[in-house]
Design an enzyme around this catalytic site. Structure first.
Site, PDB file in Angstrom:
ATOM      1  N   TRP A 180      -2.662  -0.121   7.580  1.00  0.00           N
ATOM      2  CA  TRP A 180      -2.101   1.062   6.914  1.00  0.00           C
ATOM      3  C   TRP A 180      -3.064   2.215   7.094  1.00  0.00           C
ATOM      4  O   TRP A 180      -4.266   2.072   6.875  1.00  0.00           O
ATOM      5  CB  TRP A 180      -1.868   0.838   5.411  1.00  0.00           C
ATOM      6  CG  TRP A 180      -1.504   2.137   4.754  1.00  0.00           C
ATOM      7  CD1 TRP A 180      -0.320   2.806   4.862  1.00  0.00           C
ATOM      8  CD2 TRP A 180      -2.373   2.974   3.973  1.00  0.00           C
ATOM      9  NE1 TRP A 180      -0.395   4.000   4.185  1.00  0.00           N
ATOM     10  CE2 TRP A 180      -1.637   4.128   3.631  1.00  0.00           C
ATOM     11  CE3 TRP A 180      -3.699   2.872   3.526  1.00  0.00           C
ATOM     12  CZ2 TRP A 180      -2.175   5.181   2.865  1.00  0.00           C
ATOM     13  CZ3 TRP A 180      -4.237   3.910   2.760  1.00  0.00           C
ATOM     14  CH2 TRP A 180      -3.475   5.041   2.441  1.00  0.00           C
ATOM     15  N   LYS A 223       4.826   4.503   5.232  1.00  0.00           N
ATOM     16  CA  LYS A 223       4.701   5.298   4.009  1.00  0.00           C
ATOM     17  C   LYS A 223       5.451   6.602   4.192  1.00  0.00           C
ATOM     18  O   LYS A 223       5.527   7.127   5.302  1.00  0.00           O
ATOM     19  CB  LYS A 223       3.227   5.563   3.722  1.00  0.00           C
ATOM     20  CG  LYS A 223       2.987   6.155   2.350  1.00  0.00           C
ATOM     21  CD  LYS A 223       1.550   5.952   1.914  1.00  0.00           C
ATOM     22  CE  LYS A 223       1.305   6.681   0.609  1.00  0.00           C
ATOM     23  NZ  LYS A 223      -0.018   6.428   0.054  1.00  0.00           N
ATOM     24  N   ASP A 255       6.086  -1.556   1.498  1.00  0.00           N
ATOM     25  CA  ASP A 255       5.501  -1.390   0.161  1.00  0.00           C
ATOM     26  C   ASP A 255       6.574  -0.670  -0.649  1.00  0.00           C
ATOM     27  O   ASP A 255       7.046   0.408  -0.247  1.00  0.00           O
ATOM     28  CB  ASP A 255       4.220  -0.551   0.302  1.00  0.00           C
ATOM     29  CG  ASP A 255       3.536  -0.249  -1.024  1.00  0.00           C
ATOM     30  OD1 ASP A 255       4.240   0.172  -1.971  1.00  0.00           O
ATOM     31  OD2 ASP A 255       2.305  -0.387  -1.115  1.00  0.00           O
ATOM     32  N   HIS A 282       4.353  -5.354   0.147  1.00  0.00           N
ATOM     33  CA  HIS A 282       3.410  -4.964  -0.889  1.00  0.00           C
ATOM     34  C   HIS A 282       4.236  -4.709  -2.126  1.00  0.00           C
ATOM     35  O   HIS A 282       5.150  -3.885  -2.113  1.00  0.00           O
ATOM     36  CB  HIS A 282       2.658  -3.683  -0.507  1.00  0.00           C
ATOM     37  CG  HIS A 282       1.402  -3.946   0.236  1.00  0.00           C
ATOM     38  ND1 HIS A 282       0.544  -2.951   0.632  1.00  0.00           N
ATOM     39  CD2 HIS A 282       0.828  -5.108   0.651  1.00  0.00           C
ATOM     40  CE1 HIS A 282      -0.486  -3.488   1.247  1.00  0.00           C
ATOM     41  NE2 HIS A 282      -0.334  -4.789   1.288  1.00  0.00           N
ATOM     42  N   ASP A 290       4.481   7.277  -5.694  1.00  0.00           N
ATOM     43  CA  ASP A 290       3.788   6.029  -5.336  1.00  0.00           C
ATOM     44  C   ASP A 290       2.563   5.855  -6.235  1.00  0.00           C
ATOM     45  O   ASP A 290       1.428   5.875  -5.775  1.00  0.00           O
ATOM     46  CB  ASP A 290       3.390   6.120  -3.853  1.00  0.00           C
ATOM     47  CG  ASP A 290       2.694   4.862  -3.368  1.00  0.00           C
ATOM     48  OD1 ASP A 290       3.012   3.774  -3.888  1.00  0.00           O
ATOM     49  OD2 ASP A 290       1.836   4.979  -2.477  1.00  0.00           O
ATOM     50  N   ASP A 292       1.503   3.350  -8.050  1.00  0.00           N
ATOM     51  CA  ASP A 292       0.834   2.040  -8.081  1.00  0.00           C
ATOM     52  C   ASP A 292       0.546   1.536  -9.490  1.00  0.00           C
ATOM     53  O   ASP A 292      -0.545   1.054  -9.783  1.00  0.00           O
ATOM     54  CB  ASP A 292      -0.434   2.047  -7.209  1.00  0.00           C
ATOM     55  CG  ASP A 292      -0.081   2.026  -5.728  1.00  0.00           C
ATOM     56  OD1 ASP A 292       0.578   1.073  -5.310  1.00  0.00           O
ATOM     57  OD2 ASP A 292      -0.436   2.977  -5.008  1.00  0.00           O
TER      58      ASP A 292
HETATM   59  C1  RNT Z   1      -1.379   2.968   0.242  1.00  0.00           C
HETATM   60  C2  RNT Z   1      -0.939   1.636   0.707  1.00  0.00           C
HETATM   61  C3  RNT Z   1      -2.023   0.633   0.982  1.00  0.00           C
HETATM   62  C4  RNT Z   1      -3.124   0.634  -0.046  1.00  0.00           C
HETATM   63  C5  RNT Z   1      -4.095  -0.514   0.062  1.00  0.00           C
HETATM   64  C6  RNT Z   1      -5.306  -0.308  -0.782  1.00  0.00           C
HETATM   65  O1  RNT Z   1      -0.373   3.770  -0.192  1.00  0.00           O
HETATM   66  O2  RNT Z   1      -0.025   1.106  -0.199  1.00  0.00           O
HETATM   67  O3  RNT Z   1      -1.465  -0.608   1.142  1.00  0.00           O
HETATM   68  O4  RNT Z   1      -2.597   0.651  -1.352  1.00  0.00           O
HETATM   69  O5  RNT Z   1      -4.396  -0.737   1.371  1.00  0.00           O
HETATM   70 ZN    ZN Z   2       0.589  -0.895   0.129  1.00  0.00          ZN
END
Ligand code: RNT
Ligand code: ZN
Length: 414
Positions: A180, A223, A255, A282, A290, A292
Site C-alpha cells: 500500500w 484507496k 480495505d 483489511h 477512512d 480507522d
Molecule cells: C492506509 C491503509 C494501510 C494502512 C496500514 C498501516 O489507509 O489502510 O493498510 O492502514 O498499512
Molecule cells: Zn488498509
C-alpha cells in the site's frame, strides 16, 4: 438461556453449533501490531505520514518491541480465535545500534518477531512501509518521477519480499505481503497517467525479486483518497484490481475504509471471487471517512463475514484487521475489534445460507425478508459465550476488569 437450549434452537434450522465452534477456532485472522503504538514503529522518530492519521493521546502507548509484545500478549489472552501476526517493515528491531534503512532491512531484523510468533503458534503477514520516512519525496514513493527516490522504495519492496519468504519458511505458514502506498496529490494533477505507469513498473520490478508464490502472497491495496492527498491517489481501485488481474499470483486487497461512503465491500467480495482464486481484506470501520475506528459488530461488518462464509471462501480470503485508535485503551481496542470480527464470522456461520439461497432462487422474497429478520432473534449470545469458554477466553465482564488492572499496573507506569 443456556448453551444447550441455544444448540437446540440452531439445530432446528439445520445448524450444528458445536461443529461451527470447532471450525471457527481454526480460521486465522491477522492481528495488526500497529494498533499498539499508533502506527509508529521502531525505525524512525518522525511523524506518521502517507495520508493516514491516528487521533488521541490515551496513556500507555508501547514504546519498545518488548512493550509492544507484552501488550499483544495481553490482548491475545483476552480474545477467542486463531491469530496471525501482522507486521509492518517499520517494526524492524535493531540491536546494538545496528540500524539499517528501509532499502537494506534483512530477515535478521525480524528474528525476535519470528521467535515471538513461533512460540505462540502464529503465522506472520507483512507490509512494506512506504510512509513515515524522509525518502517519501513530495508525498511520493513508488510513483516518484525522481528515479533515485523510486529506486530506494523499489529496493524496500524487494527487501520485504525476502523477509516475507523468511517468515513463511520459519513459521510454516504462507505470508501475505501487502503493498500500500499513500502516493497522491492534494490538488488536481496535470498528469494522472504518469504516476500510474511508474507505479506499475515499480511493482513489477519488486516482483522481479525471485520468490516462491506459494509461500508469499503479494497483494496490492487500493484507496480512494488520503488526508493531504485528496484529489488524486495513484493506487486507485481500478489500478490495483487491474494490476492483480493481469499479474499471475497477485491478489487484490480491499480495505473497507477505502471506498466512497455508499459503496460496500460486502458486495465487492463475491464480485472479486468470481474471478480471483484468492483475495485479501483489511477490516476496519470508517466513520464519515477512512477514520480507522475500532471494528464493531455492526451491519456491514456482519454482511462482509456473511459473504465470505456463504461464498464458501473462508480458505480463499485472507482477513486482516486494520484500525488504529489512540483515544482509548489500545489493548481494549484490539480485543473489541478482533472479537467483533470473530462475532461476525460466528454469526455468519450460524446462518442457514442454503435455505436462504433457495428462497431467493424460488423468488420467495417476502419469506426471505421475514426469515432474515427472524434469524436476528436467535440466541447468538449463548453460542458466543460457549465459543469464548471453549477457547479459554473470558467473557466481556471479565476481560474489561483485567485490562483495567493491566492499565493501572503496567500502562500508566510507562
Ligand atoms: C492506509 C491503509 C494501510 C494502512 C496500514 C498501516 O489507509 O489502510 O493498510 O492502514 O498499512
Ligand atoms: Zn488498509
Amino acid at each position: 438461556m443456556s448453551y444447550q437450549d441455544a444448540k437446540k434452537r440452531y439445530a432446528g434450522i439445520g445448524i450444528d453449533t458445536d461443529a461451527v465452534i470447532g471450525k471457527l477456532r481454526e480460521i486465522p485472522v491477522s492481528l495488526h501490531c500497529w494498533q499498539g503504538d499508533d502506527v509508529t514503529g521502531f525505525d524512525h522518530d518522525g511523524p506518521l505520514t502517507g495520508g493516514i492519521q491516528t487521533t488521541g493521546n490515551y496513556p500507555g502507548k508501547a514504546r519498545t518491541p518488548e512493550e509492544l509484545m507484552d501488550d499483544i500478549d495481553k490482548a491475545i489472552s483476552l480474545m477467542p480465535g486463531k491469530k496471525k501476526l501482522n507486521l509492518h517493515a517499520c517494526y524492524a528491531i535493531f540491536e546494538n545500534g545496528g540500524f539499517a534503512d528501509r532499502d537494506k532491512i534483512e530477515p535478521r531484523h525480524f528474528e525476535k518477531w519470528v521467535k515471538f510468533a513461533k512460540e505462540r503458534g502464529m503465522g506472520i503477514d507483512f507490509n512494506p512501509t512506504f510512509f513515515s520516512h524522509d525518502k517519501v519525496k513530495d508525498n511520493l514513493t513508488l510513483t516518484s518521477p525522481d528515479e533515485e527516490t523510486r529506486k530506494f522504495w523499489i529496493e524496500h519492496g524487494k527487501a520485504c519480499i525476502r523477509i516475507s519468504e523468511y517468515f513463511a519458511k520459519e513459521t510454516g505458514v504462507p505470508c501475505v505481503m501487502n503493498i500500500w502506498i499513500g502516493d497522491g496529490y492534494k490538488d488536481i494533477p496535470s498528469d494522472r497517467l504518469g504516476p500510474r505507469l511508474r507505479y506499475k513498473d515499480s511493482i513489477e520490478q519488486i516482483l522481479s525479486e525471485p520468490y516462491d508464490k506459494s509461500l508469499v502472497k503479494v497483494c496490492v491495496e487500493s484507496k480512494v483518497f488520503g488526508v493531504g492527498v485528496e484529489a488524486y491517489t495513484a493506487g486507485s481501485s481500478e489500478f490495483t484490481l487491474t494490476f492483480a488481474a493481469t499479474h499471475e499470483g497477485i491478489l487484490p486487497l480491499m480495505d473497507n475504509g477505502h471506498y466512497h461512503p455508499t459503496e460496500v465491500v460486502s458486495d465487492k467480495i463475491p464480485a472479486l471471487l468470481t474471478f480471483f482464486p484468492e483475495i485479501a481484506l483489511h477490516i476496519t470501520r470508517g466513520i464519515r471517512w477512512d477514520s480507522d475506528h475500532v471494528v464493531v459488530f455492526d451491519d456491514e461488518t456482519r454482511e462482509m463475514a456473511k459473504e465470505i462464509v456463504r461464498c464458501n471462501a473462508l480458505g480463499k480470503v485472507y482477513m486482516a484487521l486494520d484500525f488504529f485508535d489512540a483515544s482509548i485503551n489500545r489493548i481494549a481496542a484490539w480485543v473489541i475489534g478482533f472479537s467483533s470480527w470473530q462475532k461476525a464470522l460466528l454469526s455468519a456461520m450460524l446462518t442457514p445460507h442454503e435455505t436462504l439461497k433457495k428462497l431467493q432462487d424460488e423468488n420467495r422474497l417476502t419469506e426471505l425478508l421475514a426469515m432474515h429478520e427472524e434469524i436476528k432473534m436467535l440466541p447468538f449470545g449463548d453460542v458466543w459465550e460457549e465459543y469464548c469458554r471453549v477457547c479459554g477466553a473470558p467473557v466481556q465482564s471479565k476481560w474489561i476488569e483485567d485490562i483495567k488492572e493491566y492499565e493501572k499496573n503496567v500502562l500508566l507506569k510507562r
